[in-house]
Design an enzyme around this catalytic site. Structure first.
Site, PDB file in Angstrom:
ATOM      1  N   ASP A   1      37.947  77.740 -14.249  1.00 11.20           N
ATOM      2  CA  ASP A   1      38.622  78.847 -15.048  1.00 11.20           C
ATOM      3  C   ASP A   1      38.230  80.153 -15.327  1.00 11.20           C
ATOM      4  O   ASP A   1      37.133  80.808 -15.219  1.00 11.20           O
ATOM      5  CB  ASP A   1      39.048  78.002 -16.336  1.00 11.20           C
ATOM      6  CG  ASP A   1      39.391  77.997 -17.811  1.00 11.20           C
ATOM      7  OD1 ASP A   1      40.320  78.523 -17.141  1.00 11.20           O
ATOM      8  OD2 ASP A   1      39.709  77.274 -18.251  1.00 11.20           O
ATOM      9  N   GLY A   2      39.140  81.084 -16.052  1.00 12.87           N
ATOM     10  CA  GLY A   2      38.311  82.599 -16.490  1.00 12.87           C
ATOM     11  C   GLY A   2      38.805  83.578 -15.733  1.00 12.87           C
ATOM     12  O   GLY A   2      39.047  84.746 -16.153  1.00 12.87           O
ATOM     13  N   ASN A   3      39.757  83.006 -14.759  1.00 10.64           N
ATOM     14  CA  ASN A   3      40.490  84.278 -14.067  1.00 10.64           C
ATOM     15  C   ASN A   3      41.053  85.215 -15.247  1.00 10.64           C
ATOM     16  O   ASN A   3      40.724  86.613 -15.026  1.00 10.64           O
ATOM     17  CB  ASN A   3      41.361  83.475 -13.627  1.00 10.64           C
ATOM     18  CG  ASN A   3      40.967  82.986 -12.068  1.00 10.64           C
ATOM     19  OD1 ASN A   3      39.576  83.162 -12.216  1.00 10.64           O
ATOM     20  ND2 ASN A   3      41.545  82.454 -11.450  1.00 10.64           N
ATOM     21  N   GLY A   4      42.213  84.591 -15.880  1.00 10.90           N
ATOM     22  CA  GLY A   4      42.828  85.807 -16.295  1.00 10.90           C
ATOM     23  C   GLY A   4      41.906  86.048 -17.864  1.00 10.90           C
ATOM     24  O   GLY A   4      42.034  87.511 -18.094  1.00 10.90           O
TER      25      GLY A   4
ATOM     26  N   HIS B   1      42.721  86.069 -10.107  1.00  4.60           N
ATOM     27  CA  HIS B   1      43.464  85.414  -9.609  1.00  4.60           C
ATOM     28  C   HIS B   1      42.719  85.907  -7.735  1.00  4.60           C
ATOM     29  O   HIS B   1      41.712  84.786  -7.579  1.00  4.60           O
ATOM     30  CB  HIS B   1      44.857  85.029  -9.648  1.00  4.60           C
ATOM     31  CG  HIS B   1      44.865  83.983 -10.458  1.00  4.60           C
ATOM     32  ND1 HIS B   1      44.002  83.391 -10.970  1.00  4.60           N
ATOM     33  CD2 HIS B   1      45.814  84.294 -11.079  1.00  4.60           C
ATOM     34  CE1 HIS B   1      45.119  83.229 -12.451  1.00  4.60           C
ATOM     35  NE2 HIS B   1      45.717  83.378 -12.414  1.00  4.60           N
TER      36      HIS B   1
ATOM     37  N   ARG C   1      53.698  78.470 -16.776  1.00  8.94           N
ATOM     38  CA  ARG C   1      52.723  80.201 -16.205  1.00  8.94           C
ATOM     39  C   ARG C   1      54.138  80.768 -16.238  1.00  8.94           C
ATOM     40  O   ARG C   1      55.490  79.985 -15.994  1.00  8.94           O
ATOM     41  CB  ARG C   1      52.270  80.067 -15.517  1.00  8.94           C
ATOM     42  CG  ARG C   1      50.954  79.191 -16.785  1.00  8.94           C
ATOM     43  CD  ARG C   1      48.837  79.659 -15.504  1.00  8.94           C
ATOM     44  NE  ARG C   1      48.190  79.259 -15.643  1.00  8.94           N
ATOM     45  CZ  ARG C   1      47.135  79.658 -16.073  1.00  8.94           C
ATOM     46  NH1 ARG C   1      46.551  80.936 -15.538  1.00  8.94           N
ATOM     47  NH2 ARG C   1      45.889  78.773 -16.685  1.00  8.94           N
TER      48      ARG C   1
ATOM     49  N   LEU D   1      31.526  70.301   6.482  1.00  9.72           N
ATOM     50  CA  LEU D   1      32.029  70.139   4.809  1.00  9.72           C
ATOM     51  C   LEU D   1      33.263  69.770   4.478  1.00  9.72           C
ATOM     52  O   LEU D   1      34.551  70.797   5.203  1.00  9.72           O
ATOM     53  CB  LEU D   1      31.718  71.042   4.601  1.00  9.72           C
ATOM     54  CG  LEU D   1      32.203  72.011   2.395  1.00  9.72           C
ATOM     55  CD1 LEU D   1      31.128  72.347   1.902  1.00  9.72           C
ATOM     56  CD2 LEU D   1      33.137  72.043   2.406  1.00  9.72           C
TER      57      LEU D   1
ATOM     58  N   ARG E   1      36.808  70.087 -21.360  1.00 11.07           N
ATOM     59  CA  ARG E   1      37.699  69.206 -20.926  1.00 11.07           C
ATOM     60  C   ARG E   1      38.146  69.456 -19.390  1.00 11.07           C
ATOM     61  O   ARG E   1      37.845  70.039 -18.515  1.00 11.07           O
ATOM     62  CB  ARG E   1      38.719  69.906 -21.346  1.00 11.07           C
ATOM     63  CG  ARG E   1      39.262  70.779 -21.591  1.00 11.07           C
ATOM     64  CD  ARG E   1      41.121  70.864 -22.283  1.00 11.07           C
ATOM     65  NE  ARG E   1      41.124  71.945 -22.267  1.00 11.07           N
ATOM     66  CZ  ARG E   1      41.038  73.250 -22.950  1.00 11.07           C
ATOM     67  NH1 ARG E   1      40.823  72.974 -24.740  1.00 11.07           N
ATOM     68  NH2 ARG E   1      41.576  74.302 -22.373  1.00 11.07           N
TER      69      ARG E   1
ATOM     70  N   SER F   1      41.445  67.991 -18.114  1.00 11.08           N
ATOM     71  CA  SER F   1      42.964  68.871 -17.979  1.00 11.08           C
ATOM     72  C   SER F   1      43.761  67.857 -16.787  1.00 11.08           C
ATOM     73  O   SER F   1      44.292  69.192 -16.276  1.00 11.08           O
ATOM     74  CB  SER F   1      42.514  70.140 -17.680  1.00 11.08           C
ATOM     75  OG  SER F   1      41.980  71.182 -18.701  1.00 11.08           O
TER      76      SER F   1
ATOM     77  N   GLU G   1      28.703  64.158 -13.501  1.00  6.67           N
ATOM     78  CA  GLU G   1      27.802  64.028 -14.381  1.00  6.67           C
ATOM     79  C   GLU G   1      28.869  66.174 -14.426  1.00  6.67           C
ATOM     80  O   GLU G   1      28.926  66.344 -13.186  1.00  6.67           O
ATOM     81  CB  GLU G   1      26.372  64.828 -13.467  1.00  6.67           C
ATOM     82  CG  GLU G   1      26.051  63.364 -12.898  1.00  6.67           C
ATOM     83  CD  GLU G   1      25.135  63.060 -14.905  1.00  6.67           C
ATOM     84  OE1 GLU G   1      24.804  63.784 -14.993  1.00  6.67           O
ATOM     85  OE2 GLU G   1      25.227  61.578 -14.523  1.00  6.67           O
TER      86      GLU G   1
END
Ligand code: FPP
Length: 245
Positions: A18-21, A35, A69, A129, A190, A192, A203
């Site tokens: 989260d937080g790109n915008g 993004h 969006r 991975l 949260r 989401s 955790e």
């Protein structure tokens, strides 16, 4: 392919990126630029996870709610996935990264669906991975789909036959261990609609750092926090500490 790792190291880490915008807004750039930087950060985080012995990573790249969006932002994100698949596959193969995409891909363009299938096939044998990209993913939709597929496979079954173990087999990637650690960047606290079933005992780590700024150092801070947690899985702290002694 999953081995027991030292309890201090999570086998599976999930990220809500989260937080790109906000990162873009701070720089007076269009949201799409956030993004793009976010996608570049994905590479750093995956490489660092592999170095630290993490065996699976799930990234929340696009939720079932993100269609709301603006159309140009949705288009930019879809283009970014396509480019990511194109650009990263060779490196993933070289570095033992097995790509999986979870979520409903049926609504994507034919070419994107094809790119996803090709990327999954090209990396299927990799076992250092597992990288899961959650795209058009929703936790409720995953659970509903699992129940529907179970009912289809077991017509007329008694309700009691639907056990937790049976249902888990119909989720995406039933072979993956549940996330030990979930990291959400950019201050919100949260889930989401992310991995609702799988995070029952995960955790949860929240940081104010915006995803495009979430680097190896920030990841190490999250891993260090995780290493200090006592995971009780419903038991008392004394029981857990005695068992470990
Ligand atoms: C949330 O930030 C981020 C998204 C909805 C998209 C996440 C996508 C990427 C990190 C790039 C693509 C990933 C891959 C794997 C190619 P936000 O836009 O909600 O930020 P804000 O809350 O600050 O507005």
């Amino acid at each position: 392919m999953f081995t027991d790792s030292a309890p201090a190291t999570p086998r599976h880490v999930a990220f809500i990126m989260d937080g790109n915008g906000r990162w873009a807004r701070q720089r007076r750039l269009p949201r799409a630029a956030g993004h793009v930087k976010g996608a570049a950060q994905v590479r750093t985080v995956i490489e660092h996870c592999a170095q630290r012995g993490v065996q699976a990573v799930t990234l929340y790249a696009f939720s079932t709610e993100n269609w709301a969006r603006p159309a140009n932002e949705v288009g930019a994100l879809m283009a970014l996935f396509a480019r990511y698949l194109q650009n990263e596959i060779a490196d993933m193969q070289r570095n033992g990264v097995q790509l999986r995409v979870i979520g409903d891909r049926s609504v994507f363009s034919e070419s994107l669906q094809q790119a996803i299938s090709q990327a999954e096939a090209a990396t299927a044998g990799a076992n250092r991975l597992v990288l899961q990209l959650a795209v058009n993913y929703g936790g409720r939709a995953e659970l509903l789909g699992a129940m529907q597929r179970w009912l289809q496979a077991n017509p007329g079954a008694e309700p009691a036959a639907l056990t937790e173990a049976a249902l888990a087999q119909y989720l995406f990637s039933p072979d993956l261990p549940a996330p030990d650690l979930l990291v959400r960047t950019a201050g919100e606290r949260r889930l989401s609609n992310f991995l609702l079933w799988q995070t029952a005992y995960t955790e949860l780590y929240f940081t104010d750092t915006l995803w495009p700024d979430f680097d190896a150092k920030a990841l190490d801070a999250a891993l260090a926090w995780f290493a200090g947690r006592v995971r009780r899985f419903g038991k008392t702290t004394e029981q857990v500490l005695n068992a470990a002694a």
